[in-house]
Design a protein around this motif. Sequence first.
Motif, mmCIF file in Angstrom:
data_model
loop_
_atom_site.group_PDB
_atom_site.id
_atom_site.type_symbol
_atom_site.label_atom_id
_atom_site.label_comp_id
_atom_site.label_asym_id
_atom_site.label_seq_id
_atom_site.Cartn_x
_atom_site.Cartn_y
_atom_site.Cartn_z
ATOM 1 N N UNK A 14 -6.998 8.718 4.623
ATOM 2 C CA UNK A 14 -7.893 8.667 3.463
ATOM 3 C C UNK A 14 -7.167 9.044 2.176
ATOM 4 N N UNK A 15 -6.356 10.083 2.235
ATOM 5 C CA UNK A 15 -5.614 10.489 1.047
ATOM 6 C C UNK A 15 -4.542 9.458 0.703
ATOM 7 N N UNK A 16 -3.950 8.825 1.713
ATOM 8 C CA UNK A 16 -2.987 7.744 1.457
ATOM 9 C C UNK A 16 -3.665 6.612 0.706
ATOM 10 N N UNK A 17 -4.866 6.266 1.128
ATOM 11 C CA UNK A 17 -5.615 5.210 0.438
ATOM 12 C C UNK A 17 -5.932 5.621 -0.988
ATOM 13 N N UNK A 18 -6.363 6.840 -1.176
ATOM 14 C CA UNK A 18 -6.695 7.347 -2.508
ATOM 15 C C UNK A 18 -5.480 7.295 -3.444
ATOM 16 N N UNK A 19 -4.340 7.765 -2.966
ATOM 17 C CA UNK A 19 -3.131 7.763 -3.806
ATOM 18 C C UNK A 19 -2.632 6.344 -4.072
ATOM 19 N N UNK A 20 -2.673 5.493 -3.058
ATOM 20 C CA UNK A 20 -2.210 4.115 -3.242
ATOM 21 C C UNK A 20 -3.087 3.374 -4.244
ATOM 22 N N UNK A 21 -4.392 3.564 -4.156
ATOM 23 C CA UNK A 21 -5.299 2.911 -5.103
ATOM 24 C C UNK A 21 -5.049 3.432 -6.511
ATOM 25 N N UNK A 22 -4.838 4.733 -6.652
ATOM 26 C CA UNK A 22 -4.567 5.332 -7.955
ATOM 27 C C UNK A 22 -3.308 4.717 -8.582
ATOM 28 N N UNK A 23 -2.235 4.644 -7.807
ATOM 29 C CA UNK A 23 -0.971 4.101 -8.323
ATOM 30 C C UNK A 23 -1.115 2.608 -8.637
ATOM 31 N N UNK A 24 -1.761 1.852 -7.761
ATOM 32 C CA UNK A 24 -1.897 0.411 -7.974
ATOM 33 C C UNK A 24 -2.757 0.104 -9.200
ATOM 34 N N UNK A 65 -3.486 2.153 -11.834
ATOM 35 C CA UNK A 65 -2.829 2.590 -13.066
ATOM 36 C C UNK A 65 -1.633 1.718 -13.407
ATOM 37 N N UNK A 66 -0.839 1.346 -12.411
ATOM 38 C CA UNK A 66 0.311 0.490 -12.661
ATOM 39 C C UNK A 66 -0.092 -0.895 -13.114
ATOM 40 N N UNK A 67 -1.099 -1.463 -12.454
ATOM 41 C CA UNK A 67 -1.587 -2.779 -12.857
ATOM 42 C C UNK A 67 -2.175 -2.767 -14.254
ATOM 43 N N UNK A 68 -2.905 -1.706 -14.572
ATOM 44 C CA UNK A 68 -3.462 -1.572 -15.922
ATOM 45 C C UNK A 68 -2.378 -1.425 -16.975
ATOM 46 N N UNK A 69 -1.337 -0.678 -16.633
ATOM 47 C CA UNK A 69 -0.219 -0.524 -17.563
ATOM 48 C C UNK A 69 0.470 -1.864 -17.798
ATOM 49 N N UNK A 70 0.744 -2.588 -16.719
ATOM 50 C CA UNK A 70 1.407 -3.888 -16.856
ATOM 51 C C UNK A 70 0.562 -4.873 -17.653
ATOM 52 N N UNK A 71 -0.728 -4.848 -17.433
ATOM 53 C CA UNK A 71 -1.610 -5.771 -18.149
ATOM 54 C C UNK A 71 -1.680 -5.423 -19.636
ATOM 55 N N UNK A 72 -1.633 -4.136 -19.967
ATOM 56 C CA UNK A 72 -1.713 -3.752 -21.381
ATOM 57 C C UNK A 72 -0.392 -3.964 -22.109
ATOM 58 N N UNK A 73 0.723 -3.821 -21.414
ATOM 59 C CA UNK A 73 2.026 -3.967 -22.070
ATOM 60 C C UNK A 73 2.379 -5.435 -22.287
ATOM 61 N N UNK A 74 2.229 -6.255 -21.259
ATOM 62 C CA UNK A 74 2.566 -7.676 -21.366
ATOM 63 C C UNK A 74 1.466 -8.525 -20.737
ATOM 64 N N UNK A 99 3.887 -6.482 -6.830
ATOM 65 C CA UNK A 99 4.833 -5.402 -7.099
ATOM 66 C C UNK A 99 4.134 -4.045 -7.063
ATOM 67 N N UNK A 100 3.016 -3.930 -7.751
ATOM 68 C CA UNK A 100 2.305 -2.645 -7.797
ATOM 69 C C UNK A 100 1.705 -2.300 -6.444
ATOM 70 N N UNK A 101 1.309 -3.302 -5.663
ATOM 71 C CA UNK A 101 0.789 -3.052 -4.330
ATOM 72 C C UNK A 101 1.881 -2.479 -3.428
ATOM 73 N N UNK A 102 3.071 -3.075 -3.450
ATOM 74 C CA UNK A 102 4.189 -2.587 -2.636
ATOM 75 C C UNK A 102 4.614 -1.193 -3.102
ATOM 76 N N UNK A 103 4.659 -0.985 -4.410
ATOM 77 C CA UNK A 103 5.020 0.329 -4.929
ATOM 78 C C UNK A 103 3.987 1.380 -4.524
ATOM 79 N N UNK A 104 2.716 1.029 -4.539
ATOM 80 C CA UNK A 104 1.663 1.961 -4.138
ATOM 81 C C UNK A 104 1.771 2.311 -2.657
ATOM 82 N N UNK A 105 2.069 1.323 -1.812
ATOM 83 C CA UNK A 105 2.252 1.612 -0.384
ATOM 84 C C UNK A 105 3.462 2.507 -0.144
ATOM 85 N N UNK A 106 4.517 2.287 -0.902
ATOM 86 C CA UNK A 106 5.708 3.131 -0.784
ATOM 87 C C UNK A 106 5.416 4.545 -1.256
#
Length: 139
Positions: A11-21, A23-32, A43-50
């Motif tokens: 459950x915590x793995x899911x919570x952290x992965x969703x948080x990273x994915x 936030x990362x996706x939102x950052x990428x969408x706002x920057x470019x 990319x953000x999905x793989x990074x979140x799983x890692x």
Amino acid sequence: MPKAARILLLLVATLCAVFVAILGGGFSRSVEPEAYSDGTLAFWFVLALTFAAPFWIPALIPERYPRALKVCRRVGAAALLLPTYLFGSIVVHNISRSLSGLGGTPSALVQGLVLFIACVGCLFVLLWPDLRAFAKRAT
């Protein structure tokens, strides 16, 4: 490892992965926004799983491999120090911004606090068998 501990780690793995994915996706969408594509999402999905690997890998190791489980729990606990530090720094920086008058962000503070507490709890879950064995030897 008890089934409840495995469920908590997943459950915590899911919570952290969703948080990273998210936030990362939102950052990428706002920057470019013009370069935002399915590749960016992947990319953000793989990074979140890692990033969540210290949580979910020890939870998936079967009990029939006790030596591998023990090593995986210890390595996972060591790797879990990075997310704990990251989420703890979110909390510290938001509190310091609030105290200095710059205005903290309550939503970021709550997210960071929940994830920090979850990481500390998972550290305890991963290290509990070793701590119990150490306490038995010490007495």
